[in-house]
Design a protein around this motif. Structure first.
Motif, PDB file in Angstrom:
ATOM      1  N   ILE A  28      36.277   8.497  61.970  1.00  0.00           N
ATOM      2  CA  ILE A  28      35.538   8.927  63.151  1.00  0.00           C
ATOM      3  C   ILE A  28      35.713   7.902  64.267  1.00  0.00           C
ATOM      4  CG2 ILE A  28      33.232   9.419  64.078  1.00  0.00           C
ATOM      5  CD1 ILE A  28      32.391  10.270  61.275  1.00  0.00           C
ATOM      6  N   ILE A  29      35.805   8.384  65.503  1.00  0.00           N
ATOM      7  CA  ILE A  29      35.840   7.499  66.660  1.00  0.00           C
ATOM      8  C   ILE A  29      34.411   7.041  66.952  1.00  0.00           C
ATOM      9  CG2 ILE A  29      36.323   7.359  69.133  1.00  0.00           C
ATOM     10  CD1 ILE A  29      38.618   9.290  68.713  1.00  0.00           C
ATOM     11  N   TRP A  56      36.056  18.542  59.092  1.00  0.00           N
ATOM     12  CA  TRP A  56      36.941  17.674  59.856  1.00  0.00           C
ATOM     13  C   TRP A  56      38.165  17.343  59.015  1.00  0.00           C
ATOM     14  CZ3 TRP A  56      35.465  17.165  64.788  1.00  0.00           C
ATOM     15  CH2 TRP A  56      34.115  17.417  65.080  1.00  0.00           C
ATOM     16  N   LYS A  57      39.290  17.151  59.678  1.00  0.00           N
ATOM     17  CA  LYS A  57      40.537  16.911  58.937  1.00  0.00           C
ATOM     18  C   LYS A  57      40.569  15.527  58.301  1.00  0.00           C
ATOM     19  CE  LYS A  57      43.791  14.632  62.031  1.00  0.00           C
ATOM     20  NZ  LYS A  57      45.148  14.654  62.596  1.00  0.00           N
ATOM     21  N   SER A  58      39.697  14.643  58.766  1.00  0.00           N
ATOM     22  CA  SER A  58      39.736  13.258  58.306  1.00  0.00           C
ATOM     23  C   SER A  58      38.334  12.681  58.281  1.00  0.00           C
ATOM     24  CB  SER A  58      40.615  12.423  59.249  1.00  0.00           C
ATOM     25  OG  SER A  58      40.508  11.035  58.965  1.00  0.00           O
ATOM     26  N   PRO A  59      38.069  11.734  57.376  1.00  0.00           N
ATOM     27  CA  PRO A  59      36.784  11.040  57.386  1.00  0.00           C
ATOM     28  C   PRO A  59      36.725   9.922  58.416  1.00  0.00           C
ATOM     29  CG  PRO A  59      38.115  10.195  55.599  1.00  0.00           C
ATOM     30  CD  PRO A  59      38.913  11.309  56.236  1.00  0.00           C
ATOM     31  N   PHE A  67      39.881  14.610  65.642  1.00  0.00           N
ATOM     32  CA  PHE A  67      38.903  13.677  65.093  1.00  0.00           C
ATOM     33  C   PHE A  67      37.525  13.896  65.717  1.00  0.00           C
ATOM     34  CE2 PHE A  67      42.981  11.488  64.636  1.00  0.00           C
ATOM     35  CZ  PHE A  67      42.924  11.078  63.313  1.00  0.00           C
ATOM     36  N   LEU A  68      36.502  13.641  64.951  1.00  0.00           N
ATOM     37  CA  LEU A  68      35.144  13.617  65.465  1.00  0.00           C
ATOM     38  C   LEU A  68      34.967  12.363  66.303  1.00  0.00           C
ATOM     39  CD1 LEU A  68      32.099  14.392  65.579  1.00  0.00           C
ATOM     40  CD2 LEU A  68      31.850  13.238  63.353  1.00  0.00           C
ATOM     41  N   ASN A  69      34.303  12.496  67.465  1.00  0.00           N
ATOM     42  CA  ASN A  69      33.966  11.298  68.218  1.00  0.00           C
ATOM     43  C   ASN A  69      32.489  11.299  68.576  1.00  0.00           C
ATOM     44  OD1 ASN A  69      34.654  13.333  70.300  1.00  0.00           O
ATOM     45  ND2 ASN A  69      34.276  11.656  71.735  1.00  0.00           N
TER      46      ASN A  69
END
Length: 429
Positions: free
Chosen positions: A143-144, A138-141, A170-172
């Motif tokens: 999370i939604i 993932w591009k970022s830690p 983003f991961l959701n």
């Protein structure tokens, strides 16, 4: 006549604002006695024993509500806009903690107990914020987080949020209390979606939901374990009185009923309570034997329960006090994170949420040992204020702030973030 009075009231407000500004301004000395404003301002200054340092030259909240998500300076700009657009009862449900809301406030104030220790002369011209969780990059830690009833804030609800997650990369995580099915959310996200489960009073019902979620393709199951009793949401109770609508207009089967949660469709819910007061570690063992999905336990706050998570073979731990919505114990979630990290010692990934509002909050949690950080209320503010563009902008702001904090701290990638970069009042964490 009423228009004239309103106009005069507006002039009085402007005058008060100007007097306040003049009283704080170093330009006051140049004003002399040229007009009444200067005389009034000098009188105000004479009444000050000490002015704050630094002076606040701009308001912390916008004088005018933003009309476009692109105008937002921080995530807080979305909350008052959402308040004007979202029905009072719906907004109150989201905003509430429980009882005295001590934990709700502690989730924010506790971040101030942790200070950052920047490292200098490191090349941070290029910063990599990417992480890998259970084999997915993932591009970022950031999370939604799973939040229930998103349609209370936008007609598209969880589908709108999934589209925003897709747009931002983003991961959701879909909530079991959501108004959309796991299949529809995965289709909207066009990629990986995790699922959060409220177990109910029936292990068999939970297993049926789990089988559905696994068949849909979700690779990770989060089991929430901190909703095991009633709760007194005082803010919700008081603010919903201002909502003139009849609840059956939204909740035709009753507020929070299983019929409002389509992931229960086709399951016999006769006699089943949606609370899980009877859940024990034996249930976790049963789930472990039921599914091949990775299992994360959400709502862990102590080292004892962290150790039990390891003993029962879970794949991850989510440190969370449900945003102050489970119990009013008084500790901010960020204060619970270090003891969980001490026990797990990197054996399983640790997620964190509760009170996250800034990119620096994300950094602090990562420095304390979290592998990823979830955000809840802020994206709901964005959803209620502007729909998908609002969610996208909230996540963009948090990501930008986080990346900037990494640069300020001398961390060019996630691996460079470490415990030595944070200090707690009274000693290192």
């Amino acid at each position: 006549m009423s228009n004239s009075n309103n106009h005069d009231d507006g002039k009085d407000d402007q005058r008060r604002q100007l007097l306040t500004w003049l009283a704080a301004s170093p330009l006051l000395a140049l004003a002399g006695n040229q007009n009444a404003f200067a005389d009034d301002a000098k009188e105000l200054v004479r009444n000050f024993t000490k002015r704050p340092d630094p002076m606040i030259w701009a308001p912390n909240t916008p004088l005018d509500l933003i009309s476009n998500p692109k105008d937002a300076i921080n995530v807080f700009d979305f909350e008052p806009v959402a308040f004007t657009k979202v029905p009072r009862a719906h907004f109150a449900y989201m905003a509430s903690g429980i009882d005295d809301e001590v934990t709700l406030r502690a989730n924010r104030s506790s971040f101030l107990k942790y200070q950052l220790r920047p490292r200098r002369l490191r090349d941070v011209s290029q910063v990599d914020t990417s992480i890998t969780l259970f084999g997915s990059k993932w591009k970022s830690p950031i999370i939604i987080a799973p939040t229930g009833g998103n349609k209370a804030y936008d007609p598209g609800g969880e589908i709108t949020v999934a589209k925003a997650a897709r747009a931002g990369g983003f991961l959701n995580i879909l909530s079991n209390a959501g108004g959309s099915t796991i299949e529809d959310v995965i289709a909207a996200r066009q990629g990986e979606v995790w699922f959060q489960l409220y177990a109910t009073s029936s292990p068999e019902v939970a297993k049926q939901v789990i089988r559905r979620v696994e068949k849909a393709g979700a690779p990770v199951l989060e089991i929430t374990v901190d909703r095991n009793g009633g709760r007194n949401q005082e803010t919700f109770a008081r603010l919903k009185k201002l909502d003139p609508r009849n609840c059956v207009g939204c909740h035709t089967h009753g507020f929070g009923s299983a019929q409002e949660r389509p992931n229960y469709d086709g399951i016999d819910m006769t006699g089943v309570k949606l609370s899980s007061s009877n859940m024990t570690w034996e249930f976790i063992k049963q789930v472990r034997d039921t599914t091949k999905m990775k299992i994360i336990i959400k709502g862990i706050l102590t080292e004892e329960d962290a150790q039990l998570c390891l003993d029962y073979g879970v794949d991850g731990i989510h440190v969370s006090n449900h945003g102050g919505r489970s119990e009013d114990g008084g500790r901010g979630a960020i204060e619970c994170l270090p003891e969980v990290v001490r026990v797990t010692k990197g054996k399983v990934p640790i997620l964190f949420d509760s009170g996250v509002r800034r990119g620096s909050d994300v950094f602090k949690a990562m420095a304390l040992g979290a592998n990823a950080v979830c955000v809840g209320r802020p994206y709901l503010w964005g959803l209620g204020a502007f729909g998908q563009p609002g969610v996208e902008r909230v996540m963009e702001i948090l990501q930008t702030e986080f990346k900037s904090t990494m640069q300020q701290m001398g961390a060019a990638n996630i691996a460079a973030i470490n415990a030595a970069m944070i200090y707690k009042e009274g000693g290192f964490s």
